[in-house]
Design an enzyme around this catalytic site. Structure first.
Site, PDB file in Angstrom:
ATOM      1  N   THR A  32      36.348  47.243  38.215  1.00 24.50           N
ATOM      2  CA  THR A  32      35.273  47.368  37.224  1.00 24.50           C
ATOM      3  C   THR A  32      34.019  46.647  37.710  1.00 24.50           C
ATOM      4  O   THR A  32      34.119  45.600  38.342  1.00 24.50           O
ATOM      5  CB  THR A  32      35.757  46.738  35.898  1.00 24.50           C
ATOM      6  OG1 THR A  32      36.903  47.459  35.455  1.00 24.50           O
ATOM      7  CG2 THR A  32      34.683  46.791  34.820  1.00 24.50           C
ATOM      8  N   SER A  34      29.514  46.977  38.815  1.00 21.22           N
ATOM      9  CA  SER A  34      28.525  47.847  39.461  1.00 21.22           C
ATOM     10  C   SER A  34      28.941  48.208  40.882  1.00 21.22           C
ATOM     11  O   SER A  34      28.714  49.344  41.332  1.00 21.22           O
ATOM     12  CB  SER A  34      27.149  47.173  39.443  1.00 21.22           C
ATOM     13  OG  SER A  34      27.208  45.899  40.041  1.00 21.22           O
ATOM     14  N   ALA A  87      33.898  41.461  43.121  1.00 20.41           N
ATOM     15  CA  ALA A  87      34.192  40.071  42.738  1.00 20.41           C
ATOM     16  C   ALA A  87      32.875  39.368  42.467  1.00 20.41           C
ATOM     17  O   ALA A  87      31.808  39.825  42.877  1.00 20.41           O
ATOM     18  CB  ALA A  87      34.953  39.358  43.845  1.00 20.41           C
ATOM     19  N   LYS A  98      36.706  36.451  39.485  1.00 22.75           N
ATOM     20  CA  LYS A  98      36.367  37.747  38.929  1.00 22.75           C
ATOM     21  C   LYS A  98      36.249  37.614  37.409  1.00 22.75           C
ATOM     22  O   LYS A  98      36.622  36.602  36.851  1.00 22.75           O
ATOM     23  CB  LYS A  98      37.455  38.777  39.280  1.00 22.75           C
ATOM     24  CG  LYS A  98      37.449  39.141  40.752  1.00 22.75           C
ATOM     25  CD  LYS A  98      38.434  40.253  41.084  1.00 22.75           C
ATOM     26  CE  LYS A  98      38.403  41.414  40.153  1.00 22.75           C
ATOM     27  NZ  LYS A  98      37.066  42.001  39.944  1.00 22.75           N
ATOM     28  N   GLU A 107      42.262  43.826  35.426  1.00 23.71           N
ATOM     29  CA  GLU A 107      42.072  43.815  36.886  1.00 23.71           C
ATOM     30  C   GLU A 107      43.242  43.102  37.555  1.00 23.71           C
ATOM     31  O   GLU A 107      43.765  43.543  38.584  1.00 23.71           O
ATOM     32  CB  GLU A 107      40.756  43.107  37.237  1.00 23.71           C
ATOM     33  CG  GLU A 107      39.542  43.902  36.798  1.00 23.71           C
ATOM     34  CD  GLU A 107      38.212  43.179  36.965  1.00 23.71           C
ATOM     35  OE1 GLU A 107      37.186  43.869  37.002  1.00 23.71           O
ATOM     36  OE2 GLU A 107      38.192  41.943  37.053  1.00 23.71           O
ATOM     37  N   LYS A 125      27.832  36.950  47.363  1.00 20.03           N
ATOM     38  CA  LYS A 125      29.041  36.499  46.676  1.00 20.03           C
ATOM     39  C   LYS A 125      29.890  35.535  47.525  1.00 20.03           C
ATOM     40  O   LYS A 125      30.930  35.064  47.073  1.00 20.03           O
ATOM     41  CB  LYS A 125      29.921  37.708  46.302  1.00 20.03           C
ATOM     42  CG  LYS A 125      29.199  38.847  45.582  1.00 20.03           C
ATOM     43  CD  LYS A 125      28.913  38.515  44.144  1.00 20.03           C
ATOM     44  CE  LYS A 125      28.282  39.636  43.355  1.00 20.03           C
ATOM     45  NZ  LYS A 125      29.150  40.717  42.997  1.00 20.03           N
TER      46      LYS A 125
END
Ligand code: 5RP
Length: 226
Positions: A32, A34, A87, A98, A107, A125
């Site tokens: 899940t 973008s 993540a 996450k 997830e 990230k």
């Protein structure tokens, strides 16, 4: 390239990475967010090369279906070939935070039954020590304050995510100010608090492969020392 362009590049790379693994029987797990959305859009071109997908959120299920990809209930599937997800942070051991999008529990469940976890991130990230990104904790609503007090005892500053309800009907507390030097121990400790459904550390089940979108291209990383 801006961050969205890096996310799009890494989403495409993940689709390319799993392409040779696909079979007509394969069911894949899809995360899940973008970055995961870019992966779904890239995956759509291969939709006749695998059986279907299990989604980690309603939003992901809706996007998969829009592309004509069949979505299965996890209870009807024995094994997932691969799980692909983004993540919020990753350390060199590919241990993750996450749940920025609030889908952490599903997830975690979907990742737990996948043969391989391919994590897709842009290079913003990457961190040495997890915790700069507030750690999401999903809680049963009546336990919100009790859990928050315990999280203060662990050195965190809990902030209730106002107006947000998870797909499971629960609440999220975002824990600021943690410096998570032992992610497995922290995962166990928070999971052990009564009222916690789960939390966003993926340390006991880290990613197996990390695809990182950089200005210079997409880099494939494995856990440090492997
Ligand atoms: C959702 C997640 C996402 O993977 C994480 O928040 C990253 O999101 P994005 O790809 O939009 O940056 O864990 O619960």
């Amino acid at each position: 390239m801006n961050q969205n362009e890096l996310k799009a590049a890494v989403g495409q790379s993940a689709a390319d990475y799993i392409e040779p693994l696909l079979t007509k029987e394969a069911v894949i797990g899809v995360g899940t967010g973008s970055t995961a959305n870019y992966f779904i859009d890239a995956l759509a071109k291969s939709r006749h090369r695998f059986d279907g997908a299990v989604a980690s959120s309603q939003a992901t299920a809706d996007r998969l279906k829009k592309h004509g990809i069949p979505v299965y209930d996890l209870n009807d599937v024995n094994e997932l070939l691969v799980y692909v997800d983004g993540a919020d942070e990753t350390n060199p051991n590919l241990e993750l935070i996450k749940g920025g999008g609030g889908a952490l529990t599903r997830e975690k469940i979907v990742a737990s039954v996948a043969r391989q976890f391919v994590c897709i991130v842009d290079d913003t990230k990457l961190v040495d020590v997890l915790g700069k990104f507030p750690l999401p904790v999903e809680v049963i609503p009546m336990a919100r304050s009790a859990v928050a007090r315990k999280l203060v005892g662990l050195g965190g500053q809990p902030v209730y995510r106002q107006g947000f309800v998870t797909d499971n009907g629960n609440m999220i507390i975002d824990v600021h100010g943690l410096s998570i030097t032992d992610p497995c121990a922290m995962e166990d400790t928070i999971n052990g608090l009564t009222g916690v459904v789960t939390q966003g550390l993926f340390a006991k089940r880290p990613a197996d492969v990390l695809l990182v979108g950089r200005e210079s291209g997409v880099e494939e990383l494995r856990p440090a020392g492997s």
